[in-house]
Design an enzyme around this catalytic site. Structure first.
Site, mmCIF file in Angstrom:
data_model
loop_
_atom_site.group_PDB
_atom_site.id
_atom_site.type_symbol
_atom_site.label_atom_id
_atom_site.label_comp_id
_atom_site.label_asym_id
_atom_site.label_seq_id
_atom_site.Cartn_x
_atom_site.Cartn_y
_atom_site.Cartn_z
ATOM 1 N N MET A 30 0.592 -1.488 -0.628
ATOM 2 C CA MET A 30 0.307 -0.207 -0.083
ATOM 3 C C MET A 30 1.069 1.081 0.447
ATOM 4 O O MET A 30 0.343 2.039 -0.035
ATOM 5 C CB MET A 30 -0.734 0.134 1.401
ATOM 6 C CG MET A 30 -1.663 -1.345 1.114
ATOM 7 S SD MET A 30 -3.601 -1.051 1.622
ATOM 8 C CE MET A 30 -2.741 -0.680 3.364
ATOM 9 N N ALA A 32 4.416 4.447 0.340
ATOM 10 C CA ALA A 32 4.581 4.749 2.252
ATOM 11 C C ALA A 32 5.646 3.635 2.312
ATOM 12 O O ALA A 32 5.791 3.110 3.640
ATOM 13 C CB ALA A 32 3.681 5.104 3.561
ATOM 14 N N HIS A 34 9.388 1.311 3.581
ATOM 15 C CA HIS A 34 10.016 1.528 4.527
ATOM 16 C C HIS A 34 10.901 -0.020 4.038
ATOM 17 O O HIS A 34 10.692 -0.625 2.631
ATOM 18 C CB HIS A 34 9.415 0.689 5.925
ATOM 19 C CG HIS A 34 8.437 0.418 5.523
ATOM 20 N ND1 HIS A 34 9.001 -0.924 6.423
ATOM 21 C CD2 HIS A 34 7.344 0.411 6.244
ATOM 22 C CE1 HIS A 34 7.490 -1.348 6.145
ATOM 23 N NE2 HIS A 34 6.834 -0.699 6.562
ATOM 24 N N HIS A 37 9.538 -3.613 3.250
ATOM 25 C CA HIS A 37 8.430 -3.806 2.424
ATOM 26 C C HIS A 37 10.195 -4.032 1.395
ATOM 27 O O HIS A 37 9.863 -4.737 1.033
ATOM 28 C CB HIS A 37 8.452 -2.629 1.749
ATOM 29 C CG HIS A 37 6.522 -2.358 2.135
ATOM 30 N ND1 HIS A 37 7.058 -1.000 2.776
ATOM 31 C CD2 HIS A 37 5.392 -2.369 2.215
ATOM 32 C CE1 HIS A 37 5.677 -0.520 2.822
ATOM 33 N NE2 HIS A 37 4.524 -1.839 2.578
ATOM 34 N N GLN A 61 -10.529 -2.405 1.509
ATOM 35 C CA GLN A 61 -9.441 -3.561 2.722
ATOM 36 C C GLN A 61 -9.561 -2.004 4.180
ATOM 37 O O GLN A 61 -9.382 -3.357 5.433
ATOM 38 C CB GLN A 61 -8.670 -3.902 2.443
ATOM 39 C CG GLN A 61 -7.389 -3.246 2.709
ATOM 40 C CD GLN A 61 -6.314 -3.931 2.049
ATOM 41 O OE1 GLN A 61 -5.893 -4.124 1.160
ATOM 42 N NE2 GLN A 61 -5.485 -3.981 3.404
ATOM 43 N N ARG A 187 2.873 2.781 8.886
ATOM 44 C CA ARG A 187 1.919 4.014 10.167
ATOM 45 C C ARG A 187 2.840 3.996 11.286
ATOM 46 O O ARG A 187 2.368 5.557 12.145
ATOM 47 C CB ARG A 187 0.695 2.754 10.892
ATOM 48 C CG ARG A 187 -0.446 2.713 10.136
ATOM 49 C CD ARG A 187 -1.667 1.714 10.818
ATOM 50 N NE ARG A 187 -3.021 1.761 10.171
ATOM 51 C CZ ARG A 187 -2.933 0.751 9.222
ATOM 52 N NH1 ARG A 187 -2.383 -0.210 9.138
ATOM 53 N NH2 ARG A 187 -3.839 1.270 8.649
#
Ligand code: AMP
Length: 280
Positions: A30, A32, A34, A37, A61, A187
């Site tokens: 999704m 963003a 880091h 990932h 989702q 997040r």
């Protein structure tokens, strides 16, 4: 690196790879991005001739509109990071183009999704299942890479692949952590510096619970809960031992030895965090 925003343009790439007999490794995200990932991307790079990453904040989702709105997005930075990893194609659709009509179906993963995230986020795994089924159809990957951080998601994807007979292997990759032990997550960017320090205690709590993995699981849970009660900023949503394959919650002394994990979801500074520790 090719960048594709509309699903209609994927076909010619996929057909070309198929003609050349090239194996596709796929990392759905999704965005963003880091290091967590990127570990998935690197594993995919090492094991496949073609690597495709998707970046799509999938509205289906999200059971909470505010969470969807606040989800971090940074496509240009993500693009740069992926370019450096030498991936072949980035698929980054807009929600409107990806879903031309409202989904009529919902997927029920039965007991695999009845607890933990599935219970706390109604409809979440149905949305995950629908988006992944669509992406698997569009890309025909031979392998798809997922992080153990989202352990229940791995079990759900395995069920999806098995029951709908997708011809691909689901690869579970270890959770990548900050030096503090905090599991990397998009997040985390919404946490303050002190929030990040506090959040690292979640991992310590999991380790405390795991220290009892060979004996009374309830004792481990109690140890972890007692430890976390020292940090009133943290609100625990659940802390449970589960079987990694079925995601069923385990009793204090489970009958047979399975691959099990202690899983946690907690709120801190208005951010919902999840983590787990797998114990063989
Ligand atoms: P997301 O962008 O959060 O949907 O995550 C995309 C993929 O990256 C999922 O398979 C996640 O489980 C995985 N992932 C997220 N954080 C981590 C991490 N810290 N370590 C390993 N994998 C991760």
């Amino acid at each position: 690196m090719e960048i594709v925003h509309q699903k209609e343009f994927l076909k010619s790439f996929v057909q070309g790879w198929e003609r050349q007999g090239k194996s596709v490794g796929f990392v759905p995200t999704m965005g963003a991005l880091h290091e967590g990932h990127l570990h998935l991307v690197r594993k995919a790079r090492a094991e496949n001739e073609i690597v495709v990453v998707s970046i799509f904040v999938n509205p289906l989702q999200f059971n909470n509109a505010d969470d969807l709105k606040k989800y971090p997005r940074n496509l240009s930075r993500d693009q740069e990071m992926l370019e450096k990893e030498g991936i072949d194609l980035l698929f980054a659709p807009e929600a409107d183009g990806f879903y031309s009509s409202k989904a009529l179906i919902a997927i029920d993963f039965g007991t695999v999704s009845s607890g933990l995230e599935g219970q706390m986020r109604p409809g979440h795994f149905s949305g995950v299942g629908i988006v992944l089924a669509r992406l698997f159809h569009l890309l025909s990957p031979r392998k798809a890479y997922f992080g153990a951080k989202d352990l229940q998601q791995v079990a759900v994807v395995r069920a999806l692949v098995r029951d709908l007979d997708f011809q691909l292997e689901v690869v579970r990759c270890p959770t990548h952590r900050e030096e503090s032990g905090l599991a990397m997550s998009s997040r985390n960017t919404r946490l303050s510096d002190s929030g990040k320090q506090t959040a690292a205690h979640l991992y310590q709590a999991l380790q405390l619970a795991a220290s009892e993995a060979g004996g009374d699981l309830q004792k481990g849970k109690t140890k972890a809960m007692d430890f976390l009660s020292r940090f009133p900023q943290i609100t625990i949503e659940y802390l449970e031992w589960v079987d990694c394959n079925t995601m069923e919650i385990l009793a204090a002394h489970p009958a047979q030895s399975q691959e099990k994990a202690i899983c946690i979801a907690a709120w801190l500074e208005g951010v919902r965090l999840i983590d787990n520790l797998i114990v063989d």
